[in-house]
Design a protein around this motif. Structure first.
Motif, mmCIF file in Angstrom:
data_model
loop_
_atom_site.group_PDB
_atom_site.id
_atom_site.type_symbol
_atom_site.label_atom_id
_atom_site.label_comp_id
_atom_site.label_asym_id
_atom_site.label_seq_id
_atom_site.Cartn_x
_atom_site.Cartn_y
_atom_site.Cartn_z
ATOM 1 N N UNK A 19 0.652 -1.312 0.019
ATOM 2 C CA UNK A 19 -0.004 0.054 0.110
ATOM 3 C C UNK A 19 0.742 1.308 0.020
ATOM 4 N N UNK A 20 2.312 1.051 -0.270
ATOM 5 C CA UNK A 20 3.166 2.224 -0.524
ATOM 6 C C UNK A 20 2.582 3.030 -1.762
ATOM 7 N N UNK A 21 2.196 4.354 -1.506
ATOM 8 C CA UNK A 21 1.406 5.150 -2.747
ATOM 9 C C UNK A 21 0.329 4.514 -3.393
ATOM 10 N N UNK A 22 -0.572 3.615 -2.750
ATOM 11 C CA UNK A 22 -1.729 3.195 -3.429
ATOM 12 C C UNK A 22 -2.476 4.277 -3.691
ATOM 13 N N UNK A 27 -3.267 2.921 4.252
ATOM 14 C CA UNK A 27 -3.209 2.047 5.490
ATOM 15 C C UNK A 27 -2.149 3.023 6.603
ATOM 16 N N UNK A 28 -2.729 3.227 7.828
ATOM 17 C CA UNK A 28 -1.966 3.794 8.863
ATOM 18 C C UNK A 28 -1.753 2.816 10.082
ATOM 19 N N UNK A 29 -0.768 2.236 10.390
ATOM 20 C CA UNK A 29 -0.602 1.533 11.524
ATOM 21 C C UNK A 29 -0.698 2.268 12.913
ATOM 22 N N UNK A 30 -1.096 1.464 13.829
ATOM 23 C CA UNK A 30 -1.251 2.181 15.158
ATOM 24 C C UNK A 30 -0.678 1.377 16.058
ATOM 25 N N UNK A 31 0.123 2.008 16.987
ATOM 26 C CA UNK A 31 0.996 1.373 18.083
ATOM 27 C C UNK A 31 2.337 1.025 17.577
ATOM 28 N N UNK A 32 2.914 0.425 18.540
ATOM 29 C CA UNK A 32 4.500 -0.081 18.286
ATOM 30 C C UNK A 32 4.636 -1.354 17.243
ATOM 31 N N UNK A 33 5.627 -1.259 16.663
ATOM 32 C CA UNK A 33 6.012 -2.261 15.731
ATOM 33 C C UNK A 33 6.137 -3.725 16.525
ATOM 34 N N UNK A 34 5.624 -4.678 15.764
ATOM 35 C CA UNK A 34 4.840 -4.775 14.569
ATOM 36 C C UNK A 34 3.303 -4.322 15.085
ATOM 37 N N UNK A 35 2.447 -3.353 14.609
ATOM 38 C CA UNK A 35 1.403 -2.990 15.082
ATOM 39 C C UNK A 35 0.387 -4.139 15.205
ATOM 40 N N UNK A 36 -0.603 -3.896 16.053
ATOM 41 C CA UNK A 36 -1.917 -4.758 16.254
ATOM 42 C C UNK A 36 -3.005 -4.105 15.698
ATOM 43 N N UNK A 37 -2.891 -2.926 15.282
ATOM 44 C CA UNK A 37 -4.179 -2.149 15.016
ATOM 45 C C UNK A 37 -4.015 -1.233 13.583
ATOM 46 N N UNK A 38 -4.662 -1.249 12.613
ATOM 47 C CA UNK A 38 -4.587 -0.457 11.490
ATOM 48 C C UNK A 38 -5.903 0.199 11.207
ATOM 49 N N UNK A 58 -20.870 7.562 -1.105
ATOM 50 C CA UNK A 58 -19.830 8.322 -0.489
ATOM 51 C C UNK A 58 -18.637 7.801 -0.902
ATOM 52 N N UNK A 59 -17.781 8.597 -1.042
ATOM 53 C CA UNK A 59 -16.459 8.369 -1.794
ATOM 54 C C UNK A 59 -15.230 7.933 -0.822
ATOM 55 N N UNK A 60 -15.444 8.027 0.459
ATOM 56 C CA UNK A 60 -14.537 7.741 1.511
ATOM 57 C C UNK A 60 -15.062 7.165 2.786
ATOM 58 N N UNK A 61 -14.241 6.006 2.895
ATOM 59 C CA UNK A 61 -14.698 5.081 3.952
ATOM 60 C C UNK A 61 -13.517 4.651 4.712
ATOM 61 N N UNK A 62 -13.944 4.637 6.321
ATOM 62 C CA UNK A 62 -12.648 4.551 7.360
ATOM 63 C C UNK A 62 -13.023 3.328 7.932
ATOM 64 N N UNK A 63 -11.913 2.464 7.955
ATOM 65 C CA UNK A 63 -12.215 0.977 8.637
ATOM 66 C C UNK A 63 -11.019 0.881 9.745
ATOM 67 N N UNK A 64 -11.495 0.167 10.832
ATOM 68 C CA UNK A 64 -10.251 0.001 11.852
ATOM 69 C C UNK A 64 -10.246 -1.520 11.763
ATOM 70 N N UNK A 65 -9.081 -2.253 11.707
ATOM 71 C CA UNK A 65 -8.932 -3.594 11.778
ATOM 72 C C UNK A 65 -7.816 -3.783 13.074
#
Length: 634
Positions: A19-22, A27-38, A58-65
């Motif tokens: 997803x680099x430059x997708x 995709x934004x990782x959350x927390x210390x590496x390796x992240x447990x949430x995105x 709608x053209x923008x959607x936010x998802x938390x994994x």
């Protein structure tokens, strides 16, 4: 490094690369590496249904994994933070059951969710939102709302944020739906709704290569009622209804376990007959000469059975009726009996003489020449032997019906407790029923009694044993109506089995096989009777329509019915890691069933709204973890 940590690291490296430059996904990782949430942002088309029935793109959607502690053995928790109207999204939850596998990469999950948002794919077997699925069936011509290929990364693209205009309703001219207003079950957005100011037009008609798997036939059992209408009519709570009789429950909880108990009970009763024969019981009662009498009598019977077996074979070979006058004497004196048969007959005579001598000694020494005492002891001996035989069979049926009750509700801890209740009550009442049955046989039957009369008396004797087994099942979850109905079910099943016993014995000459068949039929009928009448007795119940236990039905009892993934609960959803140890309670308060959340992180959702306390109504949909249960009440 643990296997889980290696997986987290692998997912992290793969996501950074993919997803680099997708162009369409950030995709934004959350927390210390390796992240447990995105946190994942999709710049793709999806749709949102406004409360007044108008549709917005709608053209923008936010998802938390979230990659929880049991990932990757269990699917990650995926939640959408922006409004969406889709069969597989509801109340922030995303159903990824069809796209999830332990071997699926996190990249694949992210891409597949994006395709779901665009209506390029959706679940065909169990939609998370029946309302959205029904709407989608009626509006296939609008799909897909987006056709972007999310697997095509653009590594040369700039990573600047994409500018999305805020929704301006004055600029929007959404298509008008038909006269039936469709109302969203989605909660209002917590952030401003963002849109690309696009509309669903004929140009976005569904291409031929898009396979929409859900059909009207698959949703035939779903009655659609808009959420607002449902919430305004809480007196009936919607129109989703459960069947009064759930035959799957009868099979799994009643028949299956009763049959296992009957099979083992037959073996155990035969073993008990060997261990506690008339001879053994007489010895336990202190009547030693009487024990000798029974011992010689058993030996004499075996010798005569060997002789009679050869005689019946002779009759069969020569077309002679075994009951014909003087047929046995003619066979014996006409040198047609073998030397072996004559030897058995001699042994029979010796054992019979020994039995007579032992009986005379019992009369003289065991009972001091008191004939009434001896006759009373003989009757007591037979009754005790029959009572033990009854108990041996009933204890196994009651034991396994109790185990089945606990296993069905998902609690192996309760299975042990219920098994002990079932075994103890069944044993006690079966012992009593065996004693009473033998009294009935002695008082009513004679050598001249017809087959029907003998079958009827045996049926009544066995019915008391079945009554005890049904009562044991009823006492596992004591409610007066349930106890009554389960008892009647056990009584009816055992009566029919006992009534058929003599008829089966006439067809099957082997006594042991005949008993086995009769007992298996009785076990089957007890399972049917208890399970069927328990269904009529139920006042309130939950039916799982989505989740690991889909199709199962749980009774809601008086008092408190607890739900969680801990074995101490009444209903244990042990396979669902999103269910708390003690997630919620349903308590009967007066005539109302009240659902109370126990402060779990995931919460308890009823009809799309998270609750802390809610008075349940017919048809309420309760979302607990990954499971959805429909509440039903008579």
């Amino acid at each position: 490094m643990t296997a889980r940590m290696r997986r987290l690291m692998s997912d992290y490296e793969q996501v950074k690369k993919d997803f680099a430059g997708h162009k369409y996904i950030t995709v934004t990782p959350i927390g210390a590496e390796p992240p447990e949430q995105y946190h994942v942002t999709y710049f793709v088309n999806g749709i949102y249904l406004l409360p007044d029935g108008r549709i917005e793109t709608l053209g923008r959607h936010e998802v938390e994994i979230t990659l929880h502690a049991d990932y990757p053995r269990y699917k990650p928790i995926c939640r959408i933070l922006t409004p969406i109207w889709h069969p597989n999204f509801r109340d922030g939850q995303i159903c990824i059951g069809d796209i999830w596998g332990a071997g699926e990469s996190l990249t694949d999950i992210i891409i597949n969710i994006g395709d779901m948002i665009q209506y390029k794919s959706w679940n065909s077997s169990s939609p998370l939102s029946a309302d959205a699925a029904q709407w989608a069936i009626e509006n296939k011509h609008l799909f897909p709302v987006g056709t972007l290929n999310l697997y095509a990364s653009d590594y040369a693209s700039a990573t600047q944020p994409v500018e999305i205009d805020l929704l301006n309703e004055a600029d929007m001219q959404p298509p008008t739906l038909n006269e039936t207003s469709i109302v969203s079950s989605e909660p209002a957005a917590k952030a401003p709704i963002q849109s690309q100011k696009t509309q669903l037009t004929a140009a976005q008609a569904r291409p031929d290569d898009i396979d929409f798997e859900i059909t009207a036939e698959e949703l035939r059992g779903i009655t659609y009622v808009p959420v607002e209408q449902r919430m305004q009519t809480m007196t009936h709570g919607g129109t989703v209804k459960g069947n009064k009789i759930n035959f799957k429950t009868i099979l799994v909880k009643g028949i299956l376990w009763a049959m296992i108990g009957a099979i083992l009970g037959f073996g155990f009763s035969e073993l008990t007959s060997l261990l506690f024969s008339s001879k053994t019981v007489a010895s336990l009662l202190g009547h030693n000469y009487m024990a000798d009498y029974y011992s010689y009598t058993e030996k004499a019977d075996k010798e005569f059975d060997a002789v009679y077996a050869e005689y019946t074979q002779y009759c069969k070979d020569n077309a002679v009726s075994p009951q014909e006058n003087d047929a046995f004497r003619t066979w014996l004196n006409g040198n047609m009996a073998s030397a072996s048969a004559r030897t058995h007959l001699e042994q029979y005579g010796k054992y019979s003489e020994n039995a007579d001598t032992a009986l005379q000694n019992a009369y003289q020494y065991d009972f001091v020449s008191n004939e009434n005492r001896m006759l009373s002891a003989q009757k007591r001996n037979v009754r005790l032997t029959t009572a033990l035989w009854f108990s041996a069979f009933a204890i196994m049926v009651g034991l396994f019906l109790g185990i089945g009750e606990g296993v069905f509700y998902g609690s192996f801890e309760n299975a042990v407790k219920y098994a002990l209740i079932g075994a103890a009550v069944s044993f006690g009442i079966a012992f009593l029923s065996g004693d009473l049955a033998q009294l009935m046989y002695a008082a009513v039957l004679s050598n001249e009694s017809s087959l029907f009369v003998r079958s009827l008396v045996r049926g009544f004797g066995w019915a008391i044993m079945g009554l005890g087994t049904g009562l044991a099942v009823g006492l596992i979850k004591p409610e007066l109506k349930r106890i009554l109905f389960c008892s009647i079910g056990g009584l009816a099943g055992a009566f029919i089995g006992g009534f058929l016993f003599n008829y089966i014995a006439n067809v099957i000459p082997n006594d042991i096989v005949a008993r086995g068949v009769a007992l298996l039929i009785m076990g089957l009928l007890i399972g049917v009777g208890v399970g069927l009448l328990e269904q009529f007795a139920k006042a309130a119940w939950l039916k799982v329509i989505r989740g690991e236990f889909e199709g199962k039905e749980y009774l809601v009892f008086a008092g408190t019915t607890s739900i969680g993934n801990n074995g101490k609960n009444t209903i244990v959803l042990f396979k669902d890691k999103l269910v708390g140890p003690h997630h919620c309670d349903i308590k009967l308060e007066g005539s109302k069933y009240v659902l109370t959340d126990c402060g779990t992180p995931m919460g308890t959702v009823v009809n799309g709204t998270q609750i802390t306390r809610h008075v349940l109504q017919q048809g309420d949909a309760i979302a607990i973890g990954n499971s959805v249960l429909i509440f039903n009440i008579k």
